[in-house]
Design a protein around this motif. Sequence first.
Motif, PDB file in Angstrom:
ATOM      1  N   ARG A  61       0.835  -1.175   0.000  1.00 29.00           N
ATOM      2  CA  ARG A  61       0.000   0.000   0.000  1.00 29.00           C
ATOM      3  C   ARG A  61       0.875   1.230   0.000  1.00 29.00           C
ATOM      4  O   ARG A  61       1.942   1.252   0.595  1.00 29.00           O
ATOM      5  N   ARG A  63       2.553   4.492   0.921  1.00 31.51           N
ATOM      6  CA  ARG A  63       2.845   5.109   2.211  1.00 31.51           C
ATOM      7  C   ARG A  63       2.667   6.603   2.112  1.00 31.51           C
ATOM      8  O   ARG A  63       3.182   7.252   1.199  1.00 31.51           O
ATOM      9  N   GLU A 123       0.767   5.447  12.932  1.00 31.74           N
ATOM     10  CA  GLU A 123       0.486   4.281  12.096  1.00 31.74           C
ATOM     11  C   GLU A 123       1.477   4.188  10.947  1.00 31.74           C
ATOM     12  O   GLU A 123       1.955   3.108  10.604  1.00 31.74           O
ATOM     13  N   GLN A 124       1.817   5.337  10.347  1.00 37.48           N
ATOM     14  CA  GLN A 124       2.749   5.331   9.228  1.00 37.48           C
ATOM     15  C   GLN A 124       4.108   4.779   9.647  1.00 37.48           C
ATOM     16  O   GLN A 124       4.767   4.062   8.899  1.00 37.48           O
ATOM     17  N   SER A 141       1.820  -0.061   8.073  1.00 38.81           N
ATOM     18  CA  SER A 141       1.058  -0.391   6.878  1.00 38.81           C
ATOM     19  C   SER A 141       1.862  -1.214   5.885  1.00 38.81           C
ATOM     20  O   SER A 141       1.310  -1.685   4.897  1.00 38.81           O
ATOM     21  N   ASP A 142       3.149  -1.394   6.127  1.00 38.01           N
ATOM     22  CA  ASP A 142       3.985  -2.201   5.242  1.00 38.01           C
ATOM     23  C   ASP A 142       5.222  -2.662   6.013  1.00 38.01           C
ATOM     24  O   ASP A 142       5.471  -2.226   7.142  1.00 38.01           O
ATOM     25  N   ASP A 442      -1.064  -3.943  10.349  1.00 40.28           N
ATOM     26  CA  ASP A 442      -2.221  -3.115  10.655  1.00 40.28           C
ATOM     27  C   ASP A 442      -3.507  -3.901  10.518  1.00 40.28           C
ATOM     28  O   ASP A 442      -3.499  -5.134  10.426  1.00 40.28           O
ATOM     29  N   GLU A 444      -5.503  -4.269   8.087  1.00 43.04           N
ATOM     30  CA  GLU A 444      -5.646  -5.036   6.857  1.00 43.04           C
ATOM     31  C   GLU A 444      -4.889  -6.358   6.929  1.00 43.04           C
ATOM     32  O   GLU A 444      -5.154  -7.269   6.149  1.00 43.04           O
TER      33      GLU A 444
END
Length: 467
Positions: A61, A63, A123-124, A141-142, A442, A444
Motif C-alpha cells: 500500500r 505510504r 500508524e505510518q 502499513s507495510d 495493521d 488489513e
Amino acid sequence: MSRDRPINADVPAAETPASDPAPTPKPNDEKAESKPTPKPAPAKPDPPKNPPQPKKPRQKRRRRPIPGALKGIAALVLVAIVFIVAAIMGGRSGSNDDADLAPAPAPAVESDSAEPAPAQTAEQLGFPGFATGNTTRVGGSDPAANAAAVALAVFPATTPAQRPAAVTLVGEDDWAGGIAASVLMSAPVRAPILISSSDALPEPSAEALDALDPQGASETAGAAVIAIGDVATPDAQVTRVKAGSAAATAAAVAALRDRLFGSAPRHIVIAPAARPDFAMPAAAWAARSGDPVLFAEGDQLPKPTAAALKRHDEVPVYVLGPSSAISSKAIRAVAKIGNEVHRVAAEDPVANAIAFARYADGSFGWNINDPGHGFVVARDDSPLDAAAAAPLSASGTWGPLLLSDSASTLPAALREYFLDVKPGYTTNPTRAFYNHVWVIGDQEAIDVNQQAEINELAELAKIGGGE
C-alpha cells in the motif's frame, strides 16, 4: 551519520506513577479504545491441504508522506509506551532477564497543529499503538514501517549503549534476502533489519536509522550498515553483500555470517525459495540461534546452496517445509554432500509454523510445548514481515514466528496451539509463567478482533481449587 536525537526523543514524560500503571484495555470492552472496533473482513477460505498452492504476497500500500520533525506523534506514543510497559511486564515469565522493549519517555515538546494527526503519523511509522494485557501490536502499513518500529522497540536508542553497532538494509522486494539476513540479528553482530530500495530509503527506515545511529564495531568489522544487494544506503561505512537468486543471496549472507561470527554454525536451515509462506518461520529462528538459512527450489539443490553446505558438511541440516515445497530428491542431494538431514514440516503454512515452534532435536528447535513464552504472529502473505519482526525473536520475550492466514479469523490450528500452551495458576498468579504475543501489521493484516482473541488465549487462567 547523524547523531540527532532518537525518533522517540520528543515523547512527553509519563505522568502515571510507576507503581500504578495505566489500565490495560480489555479485548471485550469496546470503550477501552477511543476508536470503534472495525467490522471483521470476510474470512478467507482455508487453503487446500494437498498440495498447497502458492500465495501471492499482498500488494504494497502507498505510504503517506511522513514529516521529519514527527512532532505530532507525542501524545499517542506516550499512550503506547504505557500500554507496552504494562503488556511486557505482565506478559514476561520469571526466567526472562532482558530489559523492557518500550522506549523510555523523554521531555515534551510543543505540538505543531499543522502536522498530521498523531494517530495517522504513528500508524505510518509502525509504532506499537494498541496493546492488551498479553499482546502488543506493531501496526505499520507495510514491512518498512514494521521493521522501523521493531528496531526501535528492541534498540530504544536513548543512550549509546542502547544502539546497535550496525543495521542490515534489505530491498523492499527481497523477502528471501531478508529472511537470510535475519541471522545477522544474532549475537555477536545483533544488526536489526530495515527496508530500503534501489534509489532511496523509505521514510520510516530513514527516521529509524537516524535514531539508531549505528557506528560500527569490531563485531561488524567496522561496518555501520550491511547492505543486501544493490540498495540505497546512507553515508556510512557499508559492507555490501552481492545479491542474485534467493539461493545465491542466502549463500553470500551465510559466508558473511561465518566471517563475522568467527565460527561454524551449529545447524543449517534450508527453506523453500518458491514458497515464502513456508520459509517465513526460519527468520525468527535464525535471529534467535545464529543458524544460517539457505534455499532449495523444489527438486533442485541450487549450486550456491550446495557450495555453502560443502563448507560445513558435518553440520546437521533441517529442511523447513513439506515435500510439496522441498522434495525428497532435494533432501537426498543434501545427504550426498555428507550432512545429516531432518525435515520439519506440516502441510500448510500455519501448521508448518506451529510444527517448527514445537520441534526439538537436541539443541535445535524452539521446543515450545508449555506456557511461559513470547510469540510473534504475522500474516502468511507478507514474507518480508518475517524479517522485519525477527529482532523480536532474539530479545525480550524471545519466541517463534507463528502465522495467520486471514485478517479477521484466527486459524483453528493456531487457536488450538495457543490453548495448548495457555498459562495457568493454582494459588498465586504472581508466581506463574506468562505468555506475551507481538502482533505484526495493521488492520488489513490482522484486525483487532483477532488480536483480542489471541489476548484471551494468552491470558493467565486460574486452574484447580487452590486458595
